[in-house]
Write a protein that holds these residues in place. Structure first.
Motif, short mmCIF file in Angstrom:
data_model
loop_
_atom_site.label_atom_id
_atom_site.label_comp_id
_atom_site.label_asym_id
_atom_site.label_seq_id
_atom_site.Cartn_x
_atom_site.Cartn_y
_atom_site.Cartn_z
N LYS A 119 14.27 33.89 55.82
CA LYS A 119 14.56 33.04 56.97
C LYS A 119 13.54 31.91 56.97
O LYS A 119 12.47 32.03 56.37
CB LYS A 119 14.50 33.83 58.27
N ASP A 120 13.86 30.82 57.64
CA ASP A 120 13.01 29.62 57.59
C ASP A 120 12.68 29.29 56.13
O ASP A 120 11.52 29.14 55.74
CB ASP A 120 11.73 29.83 58.39
N LYS A 121 13.72 29.16 55.31
CA LYS A 121 13.57 29.15 53.86
C LYS A 121 12.66 28.06 53.33
O LYS A 121 11.90 28.28 52.38
CB LYS A 121 14.96 29.03 53.20
N LYS A 122 12.72 26.90 53.93
CA LYS A 122 11.92 25.78 53.42
C LYS A 122 10.43 26.02 53.56
O LYS A 122 9.60 25.42 52.86
CB LYS A 122 12.32 24.48 54.11
N GLU A 123 10.03 26.91 54.49
CA GLU A 123 8.62 27.18 54.73
C GLU A 123 8.03 28.19 53.75
O GLU A 123 6.82 28.22 53.53
CB GLU A 123 8.43 27.70 56.16
N VAL A 124 8.88 29.02 53.17
CA VAL A 124 8.41 30.19 52.42
C VAL A 124 7.59 29.84 51.18
O VAL A 124 6.54 30.46 50.94
CB VAL A 124 9.60 31.10 52.06
N PRO A 125 8.00 28.88 50.33
CA PRO A 125 7.17 28.58 49.15
C PRO A 125 5.73 28.21 49.50
O PRO A 125 4.79 28.69 48.85
CB PRO A 125 7.92 27.42 48.47
N LEU A 126 5.52 27.39 50.52
CA LEU A 126 4.17 27.00 50.90
C LEU A 126 3.41 28.19 51.49
O LEU A 126 2.20 28.34 51.23
CB LEU A 126 4.20 25.84 51.90
N ILE A 127 4.08 29.03 52.25
CA ILE A 127 3.42 30.23 52.77
C ILE A 127 2.91 31.10 51.62
O ILE A 127 1.77 31.58 51.64
CB ILE A 127 4.39 31.03 53.67
N ASP A 128 3.74 31.28 50.60
CA ASP A 128 3.32 32.07 49.44
C ASP A 128 2.20 31.38 48.67
O ASP A 128 1.27 32.03 48.18
CB ASP A 128 4.51 32.34 48.52
#
Length: 303
Positions: A119-128
């Motif tokens: 969820k909130d897919k666009k945020e996930v790469p930066l979170i990782d």
């Protein structure tokens, strides 16, 4: 015979360095994760290791020999258009090369936004990405790394992620945090190879933009994820490499970022080759671009 092979392997590791380690990015719940029937996919019909639909993000740590350890680390983000990861071509191959230079190298298997388990897919790469560099700093003493000498290297869409981390490292997201999440996420330096930088029309790599931001992103989203617009004086020193004949990611991406770095008085070095195309990795047997790692090694050494 098996015991003999095991003893030989252990002897080799003791003489050359530690074995590689694979660690999960998240010890507890994985942020923005949705339980689903989706499974991670590793392609077996390609000349590279290609991974899609990552469910459990990890880091794979490659240690240099203790004798040549320079106490620096590089966190690697393979590309793949935010659809998958070219895990060996732009990850493991470079980790082994960096080990020969004395660096601890960390390959990140980060989640890509086309997964149905997010969820909130666009945020996930930066979170990782933020978690990966923080996890390296959390293990700095154990891995004999200077916490002020941890950089990133990214390729294509992985270059976009690395540049996003380098420009928006202080961005915060809502999820359950632990002590590691309080550590510094700013890279100390960046190496960006044929990177996607901009999300602007006519410059971006359309596949990466669609996979990350959707088919009809707002202008606000396009600008936010156009890293040439996010550079500040706090952006780390950067080395850029691109080819003029890149048919996938226009060379203008690198030119825009370089100009933004100069405007903000950030140390930067750029090399544009006439021919070499896209996705050349180490650049072996690709013509003029084959010496780019030598130039990058010199730049890294000067740091």
């Amino acid at each position: 015979m098996n015991k003999l092979l095991l003893l030989l392997l252990l002897f080799f590791i003791s003489k050359t360095g530690r074995a590689q380690e694979i660690l999960p990015l998240w010890n507890g719940g994985i942020p923005k994760h949705i339980i689903s029937s989706e499974k991670e996919f590793i392609a077996t019909d390609r000349k590279i290791i290609w991974i899609e639909k990552i469910q459990v993000p990890t880091i794979k740590v490659y240690h240099p020999t203790k004798r040549f350890n320079n106490n620096k680390a590089v966190v690697l983000f393979p590309g793949g258009g935010y659809k998958g990861l070219a895990y060996d071509l732009e990850g493991e191959d470079f980790a082994k090369w960096l080990n020969t230079l004395g660096f601890t190298a960390i390959v990140v298997k980060y989640r890509v936004p086309v997964s149905a388990a997010l969820k909130d897919k666009k945020e996930v790469p930066l979170i990782d990405a933020q978690r990966a560099i923080r996890l390296v700093r959390a293990n700095a003493e154990k891995w004999e790394i200077d916490t002020n000498k941890v950089g990133v290297m990214g390729f294509s869409a992985g270059g976009h992620l690395a540049a996003t981390l380098g420009t928006r490292f202080s961005t915060t997201y809502s999820y359950k945090k632990d002590t590691i999440d309080n550590l510094n996420a700013r890279p100390d330096f960046m190496v960006l190879a044929y990177p996607v930088i901009s999300m602007q029309n006519g410059v971006t790599h359309n596949g990466s933009r669609t996979n990350l931001l959707g088919k009809k992103p707002t202008k606000e989203l396009i600008d936010l994820y156009s890293n040439e617009l996010q550079v500040t004086a706090q952006t780390p020193p950067t080395f850029l490499i691109h080819c003029a004949d890149d048919g996938a990611v226009p060379v203008q991406n690198t030119l825009l970022f370089y100009n933004a770095l100069l405007e903000n008085k950030v140390e930067a070095e750029m090399h544009i080759y006439q021919k070499g195309g896209h996705g050349f990795g180490l650049g072996k047997n690709v013509g003029d671009v084959g010496n780019w790692t030598d130039i990058a090694a010199e730049w890294l050494d000067k740091l």
